[in-house]
Every structure is written in structure tokens, then in C-alpha cells.
Scaffold this motif. Structure first.
Motif, mmCIF file in Angstrom:
data_model
loop_
_atom_site.group_PDB
_atom_site.id
_atom_site.type_symbol
_atom_site.label_atom_id
_atom_site.label_comp_id
_atom_site.label_asym_id
_atom_site.label_seq_id
_atom_site.Cartn_x
_atom_site.Cartn_y
_atom_site.Cartn_z
ATOM 1 N N UNK A 244 -14.085 3.473 3.462
ATOM 2 C CA UNK A 244 -13.858 2.833 2.232
ATOM 3 C C UNK A 244 -14.049 3.761 1.140
ATOM 4 N N UNK A 245 -13.430 3.566 0.100
ATOM 5 C CA UNK A 245 -13.674 4.668 -1.379
ATOM 6 C C UNK A 245 -13.695 3.666 -2.302
ATOM 7 N N UNK B 120 -2.310 3.111 -3.221
ATOM 8 C CA UNK B 120 -0.929 3.094 -3.035
ATOM 9 C C UNK B 120 -0.548 2.064 -1.486
ATOM 10 N N UNK B 121 0.223 1.236 -1.748
ATOM 11 C CA UNK B 121 0.916 0.468 -0.717
ATOM 12 C C UNK B 121 -0.498 -0.010 0.462
ATOM 13 N N UNK B 122 -1.611 -0.307 -0.354
ATOM 14 C CA UNK B 122 -2.713 -0.726 0.421
ATOM 15 C C UNK B 122 -3.676 0.175 1.253
ATOM 16 N N UNK B 123 -3.289 1.525 0.723
ATOM 17 C CA UNK B 123 -4.333 2.688 1.348
ATOM 18 C C UNK B 123 -4.751 3.430 0.268
ATOM 19 N N UNK B 124 -5.574 4.354 0.532
ATOM 20 C CA UNK B 124 -5.825 5.534 -0.498
ATOM 21 C C UNK B 124 -4.918 6.727 -0.421
ATOM 22 N N UNK C 93 -8.825 8.518 1.911
ATOM 23 C CA UNK C 93 -9.715 7.361 2.464
ATOM 24 C C UNK C 93 -8.801 6.081 2.433
ATOM 25 N N UNK C 94 -9.876 5.095 2.857
ATOM 26 C CA UNK C 94 -9.416 3.738 2.955
ATOM 27 C C UNK C 94 -9.685 2.711 1.952
ATOM 28 N N UNK C 95 -8.911 1.788 1.592
ATOM 29 C CA UNK C 95 -9.243 0.553 0.688
ATOM 30 C C UNK C 95 -9.508 -0.409 1.106
#
Length: 384
Positions: A274-275, A296-300, A310-312
Motif C-alpha cells: 500500500x502507498x 487510477x481504476x482502484x490501483x496505483x 504500488x497498491x491502493x
């Protein structure tokens, strides 16, 4: 004394009903039948919920708009609070690659944070000892082979740095790994062009871990008629290495997660990666080191590039994806996000299970697997 009643308990490989957790002085004292709860207990009725061991995130850069590479302990606390709301009770702060002076400032600040919040177990250096060709969302100008002097500086921070990711093929890496692992640091392979000989040398010197499978790893190539496995294939074929997956529903399709599951079995761990973008709205801009990224669209995503930044998704979202979307049994998903990570950090004797004498670190899940409450050392750190 606290008694948690009414909930389904995830106890190792089983779902247990009609049992209560008895908690005293920060530890689980007993698991008893619901009608055997002591009359003196402070009873918390959690009917309809599921209690799991607290989540343990080995790879997390930030969350809630804040980042661990910000040399400000107040920002670190915001990250910790964000992930506590998502069921995490222990984590490593992951730092992207940085130049020596910047890295020193970041580590100084994180050393201060570890003294004020024991949820932060240590620091994972995801670089700077990485391959430029596999830099991903790392600053390529900060990447470099390790030196003896840098090993000295890292080891001088005894107990702070708990994991380091390296590219095994870089010069000086085998000796670097040997020195770090001798001091109890976990060393992982990642962001690498390594082939079998480089990985074997790293393993011979103590490497035990694999950073986010399929992300920035060399893969199969051909030299004439010969097929040469890359780091990915060597990782999946290993019989003792522990591998990470980013199970956010974006980084890896279900097929690849299933391959990793079949190959590594109980050596497979889910991490959030996660970021600062975790928990933030679509279009939110953040940085990994000096690299601009956005949600963007549920992700980094790295701004201006076809690359993940990275991930969100926090770790409870990974748990839900594994169980609800991919159909893993809930105890297996819990093992991948709590029990197995505890082993990596040498905490399996007191974290990652709901069993007597273990730390009272736990998360309370609603039926939709969202986190309704988080307890650490017997105290609520979050209650929805």
C-alpha cells in the motif's frame, strides 16, 4: 479481564462457534465455551461477526494520504492509524530506493516512530540495491550495488531494519546478504534480472524471501534452443523460499495467484504494498520517492507510464479478495495475511493465532469482511 463472545473465531484451520475469547493483561488467556465466561469479565458481545488474528503487513509504504518516506513521525502515525482501521496490528514500514543522505533522514525518523508505537515492528528497505532494468516505480538514479560501508551503516541501526530487498546478481550482494542475515535481518530477492546461479548464491548466503512475485522479476528467456528460467520460475520451483503476492485484484489475475498458491502452498504470503494512495479517491496524486503516481481504476499507477505505482488496497482488502473473489477458505486467507507473516518476522510464538498465551492482537470482521474493530495487546485501537 475482557470476554469477546458471540462471534465466529478463526482458530488455525477451523471456524469455531459458541466459544469466547478471554483476554487479560494484553494476552489471550483462554478460549472457553460461551456458557463458561467468568462472571467478572467485561463482556463484549460480537454476535454476527468473525474474529481473526490481527493482520501482519510485511510490505507497506503508506496509506491515507501519508507515506513512511516522509521524515516526519507525525506522518508515520497517520499511516499506522489508517492501517489499524483496516485490521493491521503489526507492520514493516517499506521504503523505496533513496540516495544515502535521504535514506539516513528517513531512517532517523522511523527510529523515533518505533519507540512510540510498537505496531511498527521495523523497516523494510525495498532497495536501493536493485537492478535498473527492473526498477519499477523506484528512482533509477538512486539504485546502486551494496558496499561494505553501507552494510556497516545499516547494521549500526540494530533492530530497526528488519528486511532488505536486493537484486541477487549485483556485485557484492552475496557478502552483503551474509552480513545482514547473520544479524537477523530477512533478505529478499526482488526487482532483479537474476537467473539460477545468482539466486543460488544468494540463497547459500542466507536469502529466504521473495518480494512481490511477478512484479519486476526476470522470467524465462531463450538462448538458442535453450530455455533459461528467470527469478520468477526459480522462485516458484523453490522448496523453501517464502513468496509475496499483491492480492488486490489488479496486480495479478486469478490464474497467477493460483499458480503461486499451488507452487508455494504454506509459504505464500499476501502483502498490501500500500502507498499514500490507499484509501484516497480516484485521481489522487502521490509520490513513491521522487516518482509521481496517482490512484487510477482502484490501483496505483505511475504518471505517464504503463506501470503500477504500488497498491491502493489495504491488507483487509487482500483478505477479502482471496476469500470472497477467489474462493480461498477463510482460514487459509487469514494464514496468508497473519499467521505466515508472523513466521517471517520470527513472531510465530506470540502473534498470528487466536490461542492461549498469544498477544491479544485481533480484528473483528463484519459479514462483508470489512473491519469493524481492531484490538492490539488487549486494547481497542479502532472501533467502527
Amino acid at each position: 479481564m475482557i470476554a469477546l463472545t458471540g462471534a465466529t473465531l478463526v482458530v488455525d484451520d477451523a471456524l469455531v462457534d459458541d466459544q469466547a475469547l478471554i483476554i487479560r493483561e494484553g494476552r489471550i488467556e483462554a478460549v472457553v465455551a460461551a456458557n463458561d465466561v467468568p462472571a467478572t469479565a467485561d463482556v463484549h458481545d460480537l454476535s454476527g461477526c468473525t474474529i481473526i488474528p490481527g493482520l501482519i503487513d510485511l510490505h507497506v509504504h503508506g496509506g491515507g494520504g501519508h507515506s513512511f518516506d516522509d521524515p516526519d513521525p507525525a506522518a508515520h502515525q497517520q499511516v499506522l492509524d489508517f492501517h489499524a482501521r483496516h485490521g493491521v496490528t503489526t507492520m514493516q514500514a517499506s521504503l523505496v530506493s533513496a540516495h544515502p543522505a535521504d535514506l539516513a533522514r528517513q531512517l532517523d525518523a522511523l527510529a523515533e516512530t518505533t519507540t512510540t508505537n510498537s505496531m511498527l515492528y521495523g523497516v523494510h528497505l525495498e532497495g536501493p540495491y536493485l537492478a535498473t532494468s527492473q526498477c519499477g516505480a523506484h528512482d533509477p538514479t538512486a539504485l546502486r550495488p551494496p558496499t561494505a560501508d553501507e552494510a556497516d551503516r545499516l547494521l549500526a541501526r540494530y533492530g530497526l531494519i528488519t528486511m532488505v530487498t536486493v537484486a541477487p546478481e549485483l556485485p557484492g550482494v552475496p557478502e552483503f546478504i551474509r552480513r545482514l542475515t547473520a544479524a537477523g535481518v530477512v533478505v529478499a530477492a526482488g526487482h532483479s534480472e537474476a537467473r539460477a546461479p545468482g539466486l543460488a548464491a544468494a540463497v547459500d548466503n542466507g536469502l529466504t524471501h521473495l518480494t512481490h512475485l511477478w512484479s519486476c522479476q526476470s522470467t524465462l528467456i531463450r538462448q538458442g534452443p535453450w530455455r533459461l528460467p528467470g527469478l520468477l520460475e526459480e522462485s516458484l520451483a523453490s522448496n523453501h523460499l517464502i513468496g509475496e503476492i499483491i492480492a488486490d485484484g489488479h496486480h495479478l489475475p486469478p490464474t497467477l495467484i493460483e499458480i503461486a498458491r499451488r507452487c508455494l502452498s504454506d509459504r505464500l504470503i499476501a502483502v498490501s504494498d500500500a502507498t499514500a494512495g490507499a484509501g484516497m479517491p480516484e485521481g489522487y496524486r502521490y509520490r513513491l520517492g521522487i516518482i509521481d503516481c496517482e490512484v487510477a481504476s482502484g490501483v496505483g499507477m505511475v504518471v505517464g507510464a504503463d506501470a503500477f505505482g504500488g497498491s491502493t488496497t489495504p491488507l483487509d482488502g487482500m483478505l477479502a479478495h482471496l476469500h470472497r473473489t477467489l474462493g480461498w477458505p477463510l482460514p487459509e486467507a487469514v494464514a496468508a495475511t497473519s499467521t505466515r507473516p508472523a513466521r517471517v518476522l520470527d513472531l510465530a510464538h506470540r502473534k498470528g493465532r487466536l490461542t492461549p498465551s498469544y498477544d491479544a492482537d485481533l480484528a473483528v470482521l463484519a459479514p462483508d469482511l470489512t473491519v469493524g474493530a481492531t484490538m492490539r495487546a488487549g486494547a481497542w485501537t479502532h472501533r467502527g
